[in-house]
Design an enzyme around this catalytic site. Sequence first.
Site, PDB file in Angstrom:
ATOM      1  N   ALA A  60       0.883  -1.193   0.015  1.00 53.84           N
ATOM      2  CA  ALA A  60      -0.040  -0.024  -0.208  1.00 53.84           C
ATOM      3  C   ALA A  60       0.846   1.388  -0.033  1.00 53.84           C
ATOM      4  O   ALA A  60       0.438   2.395  -0.178  1.00 53.84           O
ATOM      5  CB  ALA A  60      -0.926  -0.091   1.174  1.00 53.84           C
ATOM      6  N   GLN A 200       9.965  -9.447  -0.101  1.00 47.02           N
ATOM      7  CA  GLN A 200       8.994  -8.595   0.683  1.00 47.02           C
ATOM      8  C   GLN A 200       8.523  -9.255   2.025  1.00 47.02           C
ATOM      9  O   GLN A 200       8.425  -8.705   3.103  1.00 47.02           O
ATOM     10  CB  GLN A 200       7.817  -8.246  -0.072  1.00 47.02           C
ATOM     11  N   ASP A 241      -4.030  -7.166  -4.235  1.00 49.06           N
ATOM     12  CA  ASP A 241      -3.765  -6.107  -5.179  1.00 49.06           C
ATOM     13  C   ASP A 241      -5.255  -5.690  -5.881  1.00 49.06           C
ATOM     14  O   ASP A 241      -5.363  -4.678  -6.414  1.00 49.06           O
ATOM     15  CB  ASP A 241      -2.549  -6.182  -6.027  1.00 49.06           C
ATOM     16  N   ASN A 251      -2.900 -11.202  -6.573  1.00 52.32           N
ATOM     17  CA  ASN A 251      -1.966 -10.688  -5.160  1.00 52.32           C
ATOM     18  C   ASN A 251      -0.574 -11.234  -5.719  1.00 52.32           C
ATOM     19  O   ASN A 251      -0.421 -11.748  -6.856  1.00 52.32           O
ATOM     20  CB  ASN A 251      -2.333 -11.603  -3.838  1.00 52.32           C
ATOM     21  N   LYS A 252       0.370 -10.867  -5.081  1.00 56.73           N
ATOM     22  CA  LYS A 252       1.732 -11.233  -5.282  1.00 56.73           C
ATOM     23  C   LYS A 252       1.849 -12.556  -5.703  1.00 56.73           C
ATOM     24  O   LYS A 252       1.424 -13.717  -5.346  1.00 56.73           O
ATOM     25  CB  LYS A 252       2.932 -11.077  -3.937  1.00 56.73           C
TER      26      LYS A 252
END
Length: 350
Positions: A60, A200, A241, A251-252
């Site tokens: 974010a 991440q 996302d 998403n990732k």
Amino acid sequence: MLREDHDLAFMLRYENVAWYENGKVKILDRRVYPTEVKFVICNTHVEVAHAIADMVTQSAGPYTAAGMGMALAAYECKNMGKEDMWKYLEKAAYTLAHARPTTVNRMSQVTRGCLRAAKTAIEEDGKVDEEIFEHTIDSLNRRYSTMEKVAEYLVDMFPHKGNVMTQCFGETIVGMMLRVTKKRNKEIKLFVPETRPYLQGARLTASVAYDQGFDTTVITDNMPAYTMVTKKIDLFTSAADAICMDGHVVNKIGTYQIAIVAKYHGIPYFVTGIPDAEYETISEVTIEERNPNLVLEARGKKNTMEGVKGYYPSFDITPPSLVSGVVTDRGIFVPYDLHRYFEDETGEFY
């Protein structure tokens, strides 16, 4: 100034995400955190857009950076006439919103809000950059408080002394779910896949969790299945996302395979966030593909022979059949009934 980032980890404090001040925007460089605490200084909104595209900030973080970037754009055009200033800000809004293709809709919510604040300031002959900055702080407070409501419902699903697996870095929801967990005196252990190639999970999620006082274990991206069995994982959760109205979750990269494994082992997968009304079906989402060379290296060091190819889709798509529930600020919804979320009026919180 009332702020909703209290009791959160260092990197979730507003000024440590992205911050506008004195005609510049500083952004914490999450590509190197926590081994280095370094800020990228942006002198123009275009530099902010480049920083977003270059993954200086992720999850974010780009929403905050975009708002601060709009304040910087207003500073850049402060000596223009009202009409030229408005055109400049509209162009800046487009540039920032389109910094990364998969999140254009949500980023556009950010810049639209900044344009509304700018219009008010222009009409009242106020300081436009300051008005956009204040709007960005207000929107951060709304987002953090909204995600705290999401966290309340998510933590309901955590067993006391449970083992929870995450994926990538869910930014606000990670901090909020941990703050709520601590407030309720629940004990959990977190198991965090590293999330190549930017790591991440290892660098960001694990840092936030450890900062906030939780037992945190990092695993490599090829360990989730075995870890679910050996460490008796109770629940898998991620942010998103994009959450399409047909129940597909973007998403990732890696989320899809963990969801498959969780389903096989009977472990619930709860995705957190607000459904994206703009995405009626998954076919409307553009999956970003990044530089394939990034998968051939680790933190700048090349691992492969010259000539070996890489493939790097930044996100993957998890079908609704693998999603146990979509956790929102209004409760938990089955992924096949997300239109019900919008039965009551709702506003943008970016």
